[in-house]
Design an enzyme around this catalytic site. Sequence first.
Site, PDB file in Angstrom:
ATOM      1  N   ILE A  30      89.317  60.636  56.570  1.00  0.00           N
ATOM      2  CA  ILE A  30      90.398  59.729  57.281  1.00  0.00           C
ATOM      3  C   ILE A  30      91.972  60.248  57.186  1.00  0.00           C
ATOM      4  CG2 ILE A  30      90.882  58.096  55.477  1.00  0.00           C
ATOM      5  CD1 ILE A  30      90.263  55.856  57.407  1.00  0.00           C
ATOM      6  N   ASN A  86      85.673  65.835  43.146  1.00  0.00           N
ATOM      7  CA  ASN A  86      86.690  65.293  42.377  1.00  0.00           C
ATOM      8  C   ASN A  86      85.653  64.449  41.252  1.00  0.00           C
ATOM      9  OD1 ASN A  86      88.639  66.579  43.226  1.00  0.00           O
ATOM     10  ND2 ASN A  86      88.798  65.188  44.821  1.00  0.00           N
ATOM     11  N   GLY A  92      91.383  63.344  40.083  1.00  0.00           N
ATOM     12  CA  GLY A  92      91.816  62.675  41.445  1.00  0.00           C
ATOM     13  C   GLY A  92      90.742  61.995  42.340  1.00  0.00           C
ATOM     14  N   HIS A  99      80.587  62.683  46.179  1.00  0.00           N
ATOM     15  CA  HIS A  99      80.728  63.457  47.459  1.00  0.00           C
ATOM     16  C   HIS A  99      81.304  64.794  47.332  1.00  0.00           C
ATOM     17  CE1 HIS A  99      84.496  60.921  46.543  1.00  0.00           C
ATOM     18  NE2 HIS A  99      85.366  62.142  47.239  1.00  0.00           N
TER      19      HIS A  99
HETATM   20  P1  5GP Z   1      88.449  61.589  46.477  1.00  0.00           P
HETATM   21  O1  5GP Z   1      89.633  61.105  46.320  1.00  0.00           O
HETATM   22  O2  5GP Z   1      87.434  60.206  45.558  1.00  0.00           O
HETATM   23  O3  5GP Z   1      87.842  62.845  46.023  1.00  0.00           O
HETATM   24  O4  5GP Z   1      88.013  61.271  48.039  1.00  0.00           O
HETATM   25  C1  5GP Z   1      87.883  60.252  48.502  1.00  0.00           C
HETATM   26  C2  5GP Z   1      88.230  60.797  50.084  1.00  0.00           C
HETATM   27  O5  5GP Z   1      87.895  59.619  50.878  1.00  0.00           O
HETATM   28  C3  5GP Z   1      89.772  60.896  50.432  1.00  0.00           C
HETATM   29  O6  5GP Z   1      89.976  62.206  50.896  1.00  0.00           O
HETATM   30  C4  5GP Z   1      90.067  59.812  51.446  1.00  0.00           C
HETATM   31  O7  5GP Z   1      91.008  60.215  52.352  1.00  0.00           O
HETATM   32  C5  5GP Z   1      88.628  59.579  52.024  1.00  0.00           C
HETATM   33  N1  5GP Z   1      88.610  57.935  52.374  1.00  0.00           N
HETATM   34  C6  5GP Z   1      88.740  56.974  51.930  1.00  0.00           C
HETATM   35  N2  5GP Z   1      88.468  55.875  52.616  1.00  0.00           N
HETATM   36  C7  5GP Z   1      87.844  56.452  53.666  1.00  0.00           C
HETATM   37  C8  5GP Z   1      87.364  55.896  54.908  1.00  0.00           C
HETATM   38  O8  5GP Z   1      87.497  54.735  55.096  1.00  0.00           O
HETATM   39  N3  5GP Z   1      86.759  56.744  55.835  1.00  0.00           N
HETATM   40  C9  5GP Z   1      86.910  58.119  55.919  1.00  0.00           C
HETATM   41  N4  5GP Z   1      86.234  58.621  56.599  1.00  0.00           N
HETATM   42  N5  5GP Z   1      87.337  58.696  54.510  1.00  0.00           N
HETATM   43  C10 5GP Z   1      87.835  57.952  53.605  1.00  0.00           C
END
Ligand code: 5GP
Length: 113
Positions: A30, A86, A92, A99
């Site tokens: 997103i 991450n 982070g 994922h």
């Molecule tokens: P993390 O910080 O946990 O490694 O990555 C989480 C990712 O999920 C972030 O890059 C963030 O932009 C993305 N993200 C968070 N909420 C949503 C959402 O509702 N939809 C999508 N498509 N991505 C999301």
Amino acid sequence: MKTIFQRIIDREIPAKIAHEDEHCIAIHDINPQAPVHVLFVPREPVANTDALADEQVELIGRVVLAARAYARRAGIAESGYRMVMNTNGDGGQTVFHLHLHLLGGRALHWPPG
Ligand code: 5GP
């Protein structure tokens, strides 16, 4: 409580889906940090690499292969890309359902900072 990714897998909230198979779902981030920024999420919920059990190790291979195939389809395999997972605070991580980030379509700097 379900994570945002579990809610996307369960179709409770929408996402732009890039790929789906029996093992994982891939969604466009997103808040993209590169022209290609896709998240590969195993259907089986596990918080992160630290929580991964030995018998769940195949999940990692599945998301890597799905991301590799997507990178080829997106035309960034030759130019290059980065795969990132991450874990916890200093890593982070903000969504606690494992994922893999696939980033590409521009030169990515190293170290990332
Ligand atoms: P993390 O910080 O946990 O490694 O990555 C989480 C990712 O999920 C972030 O890059 C963030 O932009 C993305 N993200 C968070 N909420 C949503 C959402 O509702 N939809 C999508 N498509 N991505 C999301």
